[in-house]
Every structure is written in C-alpha cells, then in structure tokens.
Motif scaffolding. Structure first.
Motif, PDB file in Angstrom:
ATOM      1  N   CYS A  50       5.146  -7.619  -0.881  1.00 29.81           N
ATOM      2  CA  CYS A  50       3.835  -8.019   0.107  1.00 29.81           C
ATOM      3  C   CYS A  50       3.694  -7.626   1.379  1.00 29.81           C
ATOM      4  CB  CYS A  50       3.652  -9.329   0.552  1.00 29.81           C
ATOM      5  SG  CYS A  50       3.148  -9.863  -1.267  1.00 29.81           S
ATOM      6  N   PRO A  51       3.192  -6.243   1.255  1.00 26.76           N
ATOM      7  CA  PRO A  51       2.960  -5.310   2.148  1.00 26.76           C
ATOM      8  C   PRO A  51       2.708  -5.986   4.125  1.00 26.76           C
ATOM      9  CG  PRO A  51       1.449  -4.568   1.002  1.00 26.76           C
ATOM     10  CD  PRO A  51       2.167  -5.703   0.196  1.00 26.76           C
ATOM     11  N   SER A  52       2.472  -5.631   5.403  1.00 25.89           N
ATOM     12  CA  SER A  52       1.789  -6.070   5.953  1.00 25.89           C
ATOM     13  C   SER A  52      -0.053  -6.306   5.501  1.00 25.89           C
ATOM     14  CB  SER A  52       1.625  -5.208   7.017  1.00 25.89           C
ATOM     15  OG  SER A  52       1.154  -3.397   7.324  1.00 25.89           O
ATOM     16  N   GLY A  53       0.064  -7.054   6.105  1.00 27.37           N
ATOM     17  CA  GLY A  53      -1.544  -7.378   6.432  1.00 27.37           C
ATOM     18  C   GLY A  53      -2.574  -5.984   6.104  1.00 27.37           C
ATOM     19  N   SER A  54      -2.309  -5.333   7.018  1.00 32.56           N
ATOM     20  CA  SER A  54      -2.922  -3.802   7.115  1.00 32.56           C
ATOM     21  C   SER A  54      -2.869  -3.397   6.115  1.00 32.56           C
ATOM     22  CB  SER A  54      -2.611  -3.597   8.660  1.00 32.56           C
ATOM     23  OG  SER A  54      -1.720  -2.845   8.736  1.00 32.56           O
ATOM     24  N   GLN A  55      -1.646  -3.081   5.475  1.00 36.12           N
ATOM     25  CA  GLN A  55      -1.402  -2.364   4.522  1.00 36.12           C
ATOM     26  C   GLN A  55      -1.777  -2.958   3.351  1.00 36.12           C
ATOM     27  OE1 GLN A  55       2.917  -1.939   4.673  1.00 36.12           O
ATOM     28  NE2 GLN A  55       3.090  -0.276   5.518  1.00 36.12           N
ATOM     29  N   ALA A  56      -1.938  -3.959   3.360  1.00 33.32           N
ATOM     30  CA  ALA A  56      -2.895  -4.797   1.716  1.00 33.32           C
ATOM     31  C   ALA A  56      -4.106  -4.326   1.903  1.00 33.32           C
ATOM     32  CB  ALA A  56      -2.519  -6.523   2.365  1.00 33.32           C
ATOM     33  N   ALA A  57      -4.518  -4.265   3.492  1.00 36.16           N
ATOM     34  CA  ALA A  57      -5.873  -4.753   3.278  1.00 36.16           C
ATOM     35  C   ALA A  57      -6.342  -3.152   3.122  1.00 36.16           C
ATOM     36  CB  ALA A  57      -6.501  -4.809   4.851  1.00 36.16           C
ATOM     37  N   SER A  58      -5.337  -1.791   3.631  1.00 36.32           N
ATOM     38  CA  SER A  58      -6.231  -0.505   3.196  1.00 36.32           C
ATOM     39  C   SER A  58      -6.102  -0.439   1.950  1.00 36.32           C
ATOM     40  CB  SER A  58      -5.343   0.285   3.616  1.00 36.32           C
ATOM     41  OG  SER A  58      -5.208   1.948   4.056  1.00 36.32           O
ATOM     42  N   MET A  59      -5.133  -1.256   0.888  1.00 39.87           N
ATOM     43  CA  MET A  59      -5.220  -0.607  -0.543  1.00 39.87           C
ATOM     44  C   MET A  59      -6.031  -1.171  -1.073  1.00 39.87           C
ATOM     45  SD  MET A  59      -0.336  -1.514  -0.608  1.00 39.87           S
ATOM     46  CE  MET A  59      -0.626  -1.129  -2.316  1.00 39.87           C
ATOM     47  N   ALA A  60      -6.227  -2.726  -0.787  1.00 38.15           N
ATOM     48  CA  ALA A  60      -7.541  -2.951  -1.201  1.00 38.15           C
ATOM     49  C   ALA A  60      -9.054  -2.571  -0.687  1.00 38.15           C
ATOM     50  CB  ALA A  60      -7.308  -4.750  -0.401  1.00 38.15           C
ATOM     51  N   GLN A  61      -9.011  -1.763  -0.403  1.00 44.09           N
ATOM     52  CA  GLN A  61     -10.683  -1.116   0.417  1.00 44.09           C
ATOM     53  C   GLN A  61     -10.566   0.100  -0.311  1.00 44.09           C
ATOM     54  OE1 GLN A  61     -12.846  -1.645   1.945  1.00 44.09           O
ATOM     55  NE2 GLN A  61     -14.090  -0.173   0.576  1.00 44.09           N
ATOM     56  N   ASP A  62      -9.125   0.585  -0.519  1.00 46.48           N
ATOM     57  CA  ASP A  62      -9.217   1.503  -1.227  1.00 46.48           C
ATOM     58  C   ASP A  62      -9.665   1.581  -2.907  1.00 46.48           C
ATOM     59  OD1 ASP A  62      -8.740   3.586   0.652  1.00 46.48           O
ATOM     60  OD2 ASP A  62      -6.512   3.694  -0.277  1.00 46.48           O
ATOM     61  N   ARG A  63      -9.105   0.661  -3.679  1.00 42.57           N
ATOM     62  CA  ARG A  63      -9.202   0.089  -4.763  1.00 42.57           C
ATOM     63  C   ARG A  63     -10.537  -0.579  -5.044  1.00 42.57           C
ATOM     64  NH1 ARG A  63      -4.336  -3.158  -7.086  1.00 42.57           N
ATOM     65  NH2 ARG A  63      -2.745  -1.742  -6.434  1.00 42.57           N
ATOM     66  N   TRP A  69     -17.736  -1.831  -3.516  1.00 41.85           N
ATOM     67  CA  TRP A  69     -17.288  -2.784  -3.049  1.00 41.85           C
ATOM     68  C   TRP A  69     -16.702  -1.968  -1.027  1.00 41.85           C
ATOM     69  CZ3 TRP A  69     -19.659  -6.745  -4.627  1.00 41.85           C
ATOM     70  CH2 TRP A  69     -20.093  -7.226  -5.744  1.00 41.85           C
ATOM     71  N   VAL A  70     -17.129  -3.321  -1.084  1.00 43.80           N
ATOM     72  CA  VAL A  70     -16.440  -2.874   0.844  1.00 43.80           C
ATOM     73  C   VAL A  70     -15.739  -4.068   1.043  1.00 43.80           C
ATOM     74  CG1 VAL A  70     -17.420  -3.194   2.683  1.00 43.80           C
ATOM     75  CG2 VAL A  70     -18.333  -1.400   1.511  1.00 43.80           C
ATOM     76  N   LEU A  71     -14.462  -4.221   1.329  1.00 45.44           N
ATOM     77  CA  LEU A  71     -13.707  -5.512   1.566  1.00 45.44           C
ATOM     78  C   LEU A  71     -13.833  -5.884   2.970  1.00 45.44           C
ATOM     79  CD1 LEU A  71     -10.768  -6.954   0.847  1.00 45.44           C
ATOM     80  CD2 LEU A  71      -9.894  -5.330   2.404  1.00 45.44           C
ATOM     81  N   LEU A  72     -14.309  -6.848   2.594  1.00 46.14           N
ATOM     82  CA  LEU A  72     -14.578  -7.812   3.990  1.00 46.14           C
ATOM     83  C   LEU A  72     -13.530  -8.063   4.081  1.00 46.14           C
ATOM     84  CD1 LEU A  72     -17.357  -9.665   2.884  1.00 46.14           C
ATOM     85  CD2 LEU A  72     -17.785  -7.807   4.047  1.00 46.14           C
ATOM     86  N   ASN A  73     -12.470  -8.741   4.102  1.00 49.46           N
ATOM     87  CA  ASN A  73     -11.452  -9.398   4.632  1.00 49.46           C
ATOM     88  C   ASN A  73     -10.078  -9.638   3.653  1.00 49.46           C
ATOM     89  OD1 ASN A  73     -13.011 -11.779   3.936  1.00 49.46           O
ATOM     90  ND2 ASN A  73     -12.418 -12.949   5.128  1.00 49.46           N
ATOM     91  N   VAL A  74      -9.132 -10.046   4.009  1.00 48.36           N
ATOM     92  CA  VAL A  74      -8.230 -10.241   3.237  1.00 48.36           C
ATOM     93  C   VAL A  74      -7.624 -11.812   3.338  1.00 48.36           C
ATOM     94  CG1 VAL A  74      -5.925 -10.020   2.370  1.00 48.36           C
ATOM     95  CG2 VAL A  74      -6.671  -8.091   2.756  1.00 48.36           C
ATOM     96  N   LEU A  75      -7.575 -12.368   2.223  1.00 48.64           N
ATOM     97  CA  LEU A  75      -7.693 -14.223   2.311  1.00 48.64           C
ATOM     98  C   LEU A  75      -6.157 -14.317   2.961  1.00 48.64           C
ATOM     99  CD1 LEU A  75     -10.878 -15.493   0.389  1.00 48.64           C
ATOM    100  CD2 LEU A  75     -10.811 -15.189   2.896  1.00 48.64           C
ATOM    101  N   GLY A  76      -5.589 -13.445   2.251  1.00 50.42           N
ATOM    102  CA  GLY A  76      -4.530 -14.245   1.782  1.00 50.42           C
ATOM    103  C   GLY A  76      -2.872 -13.025   1.045  1.00 50.42           C
ATOM    104  N   LEU A  77      -2.264 -13.263   0.729  1.00 53.00           N
ATOM    105  CA  LEU A  77      -1.010 -12.354   0.362  1.00 53.00           C
ATOM    106  C   LEU A  77      -0.030 -13.477  -0.329  1.00 53.00           C
ATOM    107  CD1 LEU A  77      -0.265  -9.636   3.221  1.00 53.00           C
ATOM    108  CD2 LEU A  77      -1.422  -9.259   0.984  1.00 53.00           C
ATOM    109  N   SER A  78       0.611 -13.414  -1.724  1.00 46.43           N
ATOM    110  CA  SER A  78       1.356 -14.021  -2.307  1.00 46.43           C
ATOM    111  C   SER A  78       2.515 -13.930  -2.994  1.00 46.43           C
ATOM    112  CB  SER A  78       0.675 -15.727  -2.601  1.00 46.43           C
ATOM    113  OG  SER A  78       1.639 -16.240  -3.012  1.00 46.43           O
ATOM    114  N   GLU A  79       3.246 -13.592  -2.813  1.00 42.72           N
ATOM    115  CA  GLU A  79       4.428 -13.016  -4.291  1.00 42.72           C
ATOM    116  C   GLU A  79       4.571 -14.237  -5.208  1.00 42.72           C
ATOM    117  OE1 GLU A  79       7.986 -11.464  -2.249  1.00 42.72           O
ATOM    118  OE2 GLU A  79       6.913 -10.030  -1.543  1.00 42.72           O
ATOM    119  N   THR A  80       3.570 -15.601  -5.727  1.00 39.80           N
ATOM    120  CA  THR A  80       3.550 -16.419  -6.403  1.00 39.80           C
ATOM    121  C   THR A  80       2.306 -15.926  -7.524  1.00 39.80           C
ATOM    122  OG1 THR A  80       2.374 -18.053  -4.895  1.00 39.80           O
ATOM    123  CG2 THR A  80       5.135 -17.792  -5.661  1.00 39.80           C
ATOM    124  N   THR A  81       2.316 -16.586  -8.829  1.00 42.12           N
ATOM    125  CA  THR A  81       1.711 -16.519  -9.899  1.00 42.12           C
ATOM    126  C   THR A  81       0.258 -16.982  -9.027  1.00 42.12           C
ATOM    127  OG1 THR A  81       2.907 -15.019 -11.330  1.00 42.12           O
ATOM    128  CG2 THR A  81       0.310 -16.067 -11.721  1.00 42.12           C
TER     129      THR A  81
END
Length: 97
Positions: A50-63, A69-81
């Motif tokens: 998992c990257p930092s929260g801001s990096q994850a948000a940027s990657m999610a927004q790009d996808r 779609w427009v990303l509203l917020n990242v609720l959580g990051l996890s390495e577990t399924t």
C-alpha cells in the motif's frame, strides 16, 4: 543427495506462494458522476504494498476518471483480501477499476 533437497525446495516454494498472492493493496473508495448525480462505493486493487493515502487517492482518481467518475474520498487501504460483506457491498464495483 539431490533427492533429499528436492522435497525441501518444494516445501519452501509452497510457503512463498501465499505471500506472493497477497501482494496487492485494496483501496476502498466512494465516487460520483454528475448529470444525473450517481454515487458508488467500490474497491480497487493496486499491485504491491500500500502506498501513502495521497498516492492511493491519485492512483484511484486516475483509474476512475477513465470511466467518467470523480473520486470523493478514500475510505481505507488494506493488504488483506476484502471480506465477503465488503465484496457484496461493492457489487459491480469490486475490482472494476
């Protein structure tokens, strides 16, 4: 001598497989579209740890932006399924992006 090391190597390889299979980072997010307003909750996977929260948000927004779609917020990051309940809540948006 080769016959004694083969089972050991196979056992070590089998121990390494679960660690390699869980190498993804799962990102829970909320997104929206305008005109008409549509909202969704989803989960996407990022390869590796998992990257930092801001990096994850940027990657999610790009996808998400590729799908309109427009990303509203990242609720959580996890390495577990994600759990079965989380998968069900995400519905069609589980690993869609």
């Amino acid at each position: 001598m080769k016959n004694t090391f083969a089972p050991l190597l196979i056992a070590l390889a089998m121990l390494a497989l679960p660690a390699a299979a869980q190498a993804d980072c799962f990102v829970e997010y909320k997104a929206k579209q305008d005109s008409p307003l549509r909202l969704h909750y989803g989960i996407l996977a990022i390869g590796g740890s998992c990257p930092s929260g801001s990096q994850a948000a940027s990657m999610a927004q790009d996808r998400l932006s590729a799908g309109g779609w427009v990303l509203l917020n990242v609720l959580g990051l996890s390495e577990t399924t994600p759990s079965a309940k989380m998968k069900a809540n995400a519905g069609d948006y589980y690993l869609r992006y």
